[in-house]
Design a protein around this motif. Structure first.
Motif, PDB file in Angstrom:
ATOM      1  N   THR A   1       1.441   0.019  -1.728  1.00 47.91           N
ATOM      2  CA  THR A   1       2.371  -1.093  -1.573  1.00 47.91           C
ATOM      3  C   THR A   1       1.633  -2.318  -1.041  1.00 47.91           C
ATOM      4  O   THR A   1       0.920  -2.225  -0.036  1.00 47.91           O
ATOM      5  CB  THR A   1       3.512  -0.732  -0.599  1.00 47.91           C
TER       6      THR A   1
ATOM      7  N   LEU B   1      -0.691  -1.119   2.038  1.00 47.68           N
ATOM      8  CA  LEU B   1      -0.472   0.235   2.538  1.00 47.68           C
ATOM      9  C   LEU B   1      -0.776   1.252   1.446  1.00 47.68           C
ATOM     10  O   LEU B   1      -0.344   1.086   0.302  1.00 47.68           O
ATOM     11  CB  LEU B   1       0.984   0.431   2.977  1.00 47.68           C
TER      12      LEU B   1
ATOM     13  N   ASN C   1      -0.198   5.285   1.097  1.00 46.96           N
ATOM     14  CA  ASN C   1       0.406   6.448   1.767  1.00 46.96           C
ATOM     15  C   ASN C   1       0.693   6.147   3.239  1.00 46.96           C
ATOM     16  O   ASN C   1       0.426   6.959   4.124  1.00 46.96           O
ATOM     17  CB  ASN C   1      -0.503   7.674   1.642  1.00 46.96           C
ATOM     18  N   GLU C   2       1.225   4.934   3.465  1.00 49.31           N
ATOM     19  CA  GLU C   2       1.606   4.449   4.798  1.00 49.31           C
ATOM     20  C   GLU C   2       0.416   4.155   5.708  1.00 49.31           C
ATOM     21  O   GLU C   2       0.605   3.849   6.894  1.00 49.31           O
ATOM     22  CB  GLU C   2       2.559   5.440   5.493  1.00 49.31           C
TER      23      GLU C   2
ATOM     24  N   ASN D   1      -2.265   1.622   6.836  1.00 45.15           N
ATOM     25  CA  ASN D   1      -2.398   0.173   6.781  1.00 45.15           C
ATOM     26  C   ASN D   1      -3.871  -0.216   6.713  1.00 45.15           C
ATOM     27  O   ASN D   1      -4.660   0.154   7.581  1.00 45.15           O
ATOM     28  CB  ASN D   1      -1.740  -0.446   8.026  1.00 45.15           C
TER      29      ASN D   1
END
Length: 209
Positions: A4, A58, A60-61, A63
């Motif tokens: 993302t 991101l 897989n979350e 950062n």
């Protein structure tokens, strides 16, 4: 895999190359189309942590800015025009990648045999042709275990037989749950590689085709 990008802005001086609110992809094989100067390489360099930018990325979350080492360990990036120290040998470069990514020698041997580079590994990289250099970069990108492979113009300067081997390797890794972002000026042969989505950069934004 979930990638993302939010509130992305990238400028070179006063020139804005990329500026968009959100782009998101899940597991799969994705093709980014477009000509020179549209921002494909810049986008890939942002995702791989190779260039500063405004916004959030991101994987897989994880950062990129807050956990850069962990983030980069999940990604393998092959540049369109790879540049390595000309005084090292191919073998020395591969040994470096193997040490960093904790890869086995058998995995490296399989890759060098696949791309028919084993006989040239003791030569200095400065003596390589453009095709040999490209194949070496593809071997490097597939060393180790990552979640996302980013291939910038992987089909240039390699012959048809090597391109077919690359297609098969991408399919093999995809079946193992790995994901791919691929840019190419050339048409990807749909009979040899099925992609899950096609994107293009227009007006500084990543758009679905």
């Amino acid at each position: 895999m979930n990638l993302t990008l939010n509130n992305i802005c990238k400028k070179y001086g006063s020139h804005t190359v990329l500026e968009f609110d959100e782009w998101k992809i899940n597991s799969g094989i994705y093709w980014l189309k477009g000509g020179n100067g549209t921002g494909k390489t810049t986008l890939f360099r942002i995702i791989s942590g190779q260039t500063p930018f405004e916004g959030t990325v991101l994987l897989n979350e994880i950062n990129l800015k807050k956990q850069p080492t962990n983030f980069r360990s999940k990604i393998s990036y092959a540049e369109a025009e790879p540049q390595y120290p000309l005084f090292v040998t191919g073998k020395e470069l591969l040994n470096f990648y193997a040490a960093i990514r904790k890869a086995s020698q058998s995995d490296i041997d399989s890759l060098t045999d696949l791309f028919e580079m084993t006989a040239y590994l003791n030569q200095k990289i400065g003596d390589y042709s453009s095709g040999m250099l490209k194949k070496l970069s593809l071997i490097c990108v597939f060393i180790g275990d990552v979640s996302l492979y980013i291939l910038d113009e992987p089909l240039i300067t390699i012959d048809t037989a090597s391109a077919d081997k690359l297609y098969r390797l991408i399919i093999e890794k995809s079946e193992q749950g790995k994901s791919f972002l691929i840019s190419s000026h050339q048409e990807i042969d749909a009979a040899k590689l099925k992609v899950d989505g096609v994107f293009v950069i227009e007006n500084k934004k990543v758009m679905i085709c």
